[in-house]
Design a protein around this motif. Structure first.
Motif, short mmCIF file in Angstrom:
data_model
loop_
_atom_site.label_atom_id
_atom_site.label_comp_id
_atom_site.label_asym_id
_atom_site.label_seq_id
_atom_site.Cartn_x
_atom_site.Cartn_y
_atom_site.Cartn_z
N ALA A 71 -31.14 13.64 41.45
CA ALA A 71 -30.54 12.57 40.65
C ALA A 71 -31.05 11.22 41.16
CB ALA A 71 -29.02 12.64 40.76
N ARG A 72 -30.83 10.19 40.38
CA ARG A 72 -31.32 8.85 40.73
C ARG A 72 -30.77 8.39 42.08
NH1 ARG A 72 -33.25 3.99 38.62
NH2 ARG A 72 -32.06 2.14 39.25
N HIS A 73 -29.47 8.58 42.32
CA HIS A 73 -28.89 8.12 43.58
C HIS A 73 -29.44 8.92 44.77
CE1 HIS A 73 -26.18 11.53 42.81
NE2 HIS A 73 -25.92 11.51 44.10
N GLN A 74 -29.81 10.17 44.54
CA GLN A 74 -30.40 10.98 45.61
C GLN A 74 -31.81 10.50 45.95
OE1 GLN A 74 -29.84 14.75 43.60
NE2 GLN A 74 -28.31 15.39 45.13
N ARG A 75 -32.57 10.14 44.90
CA ARG A 75 -33.92 9.60 45.13
C ARG A 75 -33.84 8.27 45.87
NH1 ARG A 75 -34.61 11.28 39.81
NH2 ARG A 75 -34.63 9.12 39.07
N ALA A 77 -31.44 7.32 47.91
CA ALA A 77 -31.03 7.61 49.28
C ALA A 77 -32.23 8.09 50.10
CB ALA A 77 -29.91 8.64 49.29
N LEU A 78 -33.05 8.95 49.50
CA LEU A 78 -34.24 9.43 50.21
C LEU A 78 -35.23 8.29 50.46
CD1 LEU A 78 -34.89 12.91 48.58
CD2 LEU A 78 -34.15 12.42 50.92
N GLY A 79 -35.36 7.39 49.51
CA GLY A 79 -36.23 6.22 49.71
C GLY A 79 -35.74 5.35 50.86
N GLY A 80 -34.43 5.13 50.90
CA GLY A 80 -33.86 4.36 52.01
C GLY A 80 -34.07 5.04 53.34
N LEU A 81 -33.90 6.35 53.35
CA LEU A 81 -34.12 7.12 54.57
C LEU A 81 -35.58 7.03 55.01
CD1 LEU A 81 -32.82 9.01 56.64
CD2 LEU A 81 -33.40 10.90 55.14
N ALA A 82 -36.50 7.08 54.06
CA ALA A 82 -37.93 6.96 54.39
C ALA A 82 -38.23 5.58 54.98
CB ALA A 82 -38.77 7.21 53.15
N LEU A 83 -37.64 4.53 54.40
CA LEU A 83 -37.86 3.18 54.92
C LEU A 83 -37.32 3.04 56.34
CD1 LEU A 83 -38.82 0.30 54.38
CD2 LEU A 83 -36.53 -0.20 53.48
N ILE A 84 -36.12 3.54 56.57
CA ILE A 84 -35.54 3.48 57.91
C ILE A 84 -36.38 4.31 58.88
CG2 ILE A 84 -33.56 4.24 59.28
CD1 ILE A 84 -31.80 3.31 56.97
N SER A 85 -36.92 5.42 58.41
CA SER A 85 -37.76 6.25 59.26
C SER A 85 -39.01 5.51 59.70
CB SER A 85 -38.16 7.53 58.53
OG SER A 85 -37.02 8.32 58.27
N VAL A 86 -39.59 4.71 58.82
CA VAL A 86 -40.79 3.94 59.17
C VAL A 86 -40.46 2.99 60.33
CG1 VAL A 86 -42.34 2.11 58.36
CG2 VAL A 86 -41.89 4.10 56.93
N PHE A 87 -39.33 2.27 60.23
CA PHE A 87 -38.95 1.35 61.30
C PHE A 87 -38.59 2.10 62.58
CE2 PHE A 87 -38.08 -1.39 57.58
CZ PHE A 87 -38.92 -2.44 57.93
N THR A 88 -37.95 3.24 62.45
CA THR A 88 -37.58 4.02 63.64
C THR A 88 -38.82 4.57 64.34
OG1 THR A 88 -35.48 4.60 62.60
CG2 THR A 88 -36.19 5.96 64.44
N VAL A 89 -39.80 5.02 63.58
CA VAL A 89 -41.05 5.51 64.17
C VAL A 89 -41.78 4.36 64.88
CG1 VAL A 89 -43.35 6.41 63.62
CG2 VAL A 89 -41.32 7.49 62.66
#
Length: 170
Positions: A71-75, A77-89
């Motif tokens: 669903a749109r909200h799931q996509r 959320a995954l985009g936000g998680l990917a962005l946070i992952s970039v900063f965490t890495v």
């Protein structure tokens, strides 16, 4: 987690000191003994402290190969998680250079003399871990007070953002 932080704090003080004073072969031996002791503690007490952890039960509908599109909200959320992952890495890549680069920097550019004693360069590696240990009760109290006043606990993403902001400030 407390054991990990304690080990991280003490390892630089013990193994690093032994390595600098008596030779790195002995320092690595001390580190190996410490890791073996940690593994022994884990194996001994895992039943007592980790007994409530079980493997998740997979429902029959979850095990099928056909999954509906996100669903749109799931996509989002995954985009936000990917962005946070970039900063965490990026953070982890730089933070974990401290074991080599910070050690060399301190060894070559810091006056480590305190009276007749030369502070081992490896002791400086324990400073950040010591700050984490000291700051944890403060942030736990801050979160608990927020929840006690009727606020909600921060979700994982917000917690990561706050943590990365504090690290950037540091």
């Amino acid at each position: 987690m407390a054991g990990v932080w304690a080990g991280s704090f003490l390892s630089n003080l013990v193994a690093g000191s032994i390595g600098e004073w008596f030779g790195w072969h002995w320092g690595f031996l001390a580190a190996g003994v410490g890791m073996a002791f940690g593994a022994l503690l884990f194996a001994t007490f895992r039943g007592r402290w980790l007994s409530q952890l079980t493997r998740p039960v997979v429902a029959a509908s979850e095990s099928s190969t056909h999954k509906p599109p996100l669903a749109r909200h799931q996509r989002r959320a995954l985009g936000g998680l990917a962005l946070i992952s970039v900063f965490t890495v990026a953070y982890a890549t730089l933070f974990y250079q401290k074991g080599g680069f910070l050690n060399l920097l301190v060894q070559g550019r810091v006056d480590r003399q305190v009276g007749d004693f030369t502070v081992p360069a490896t002791w400086f590696l324990s400073i950040s871990t010591g700050i984490f240990i000291l700051a944890t009760p403060f942030f736990a109290a801050l979160w608990n007070r927020r929840i006690a006043r009727g606020g909600e606990a921060l979700d994982v993403c917000a917690s990561l953002v706050v943590g990365l902001a504090v690290l950037a400030g540091g």
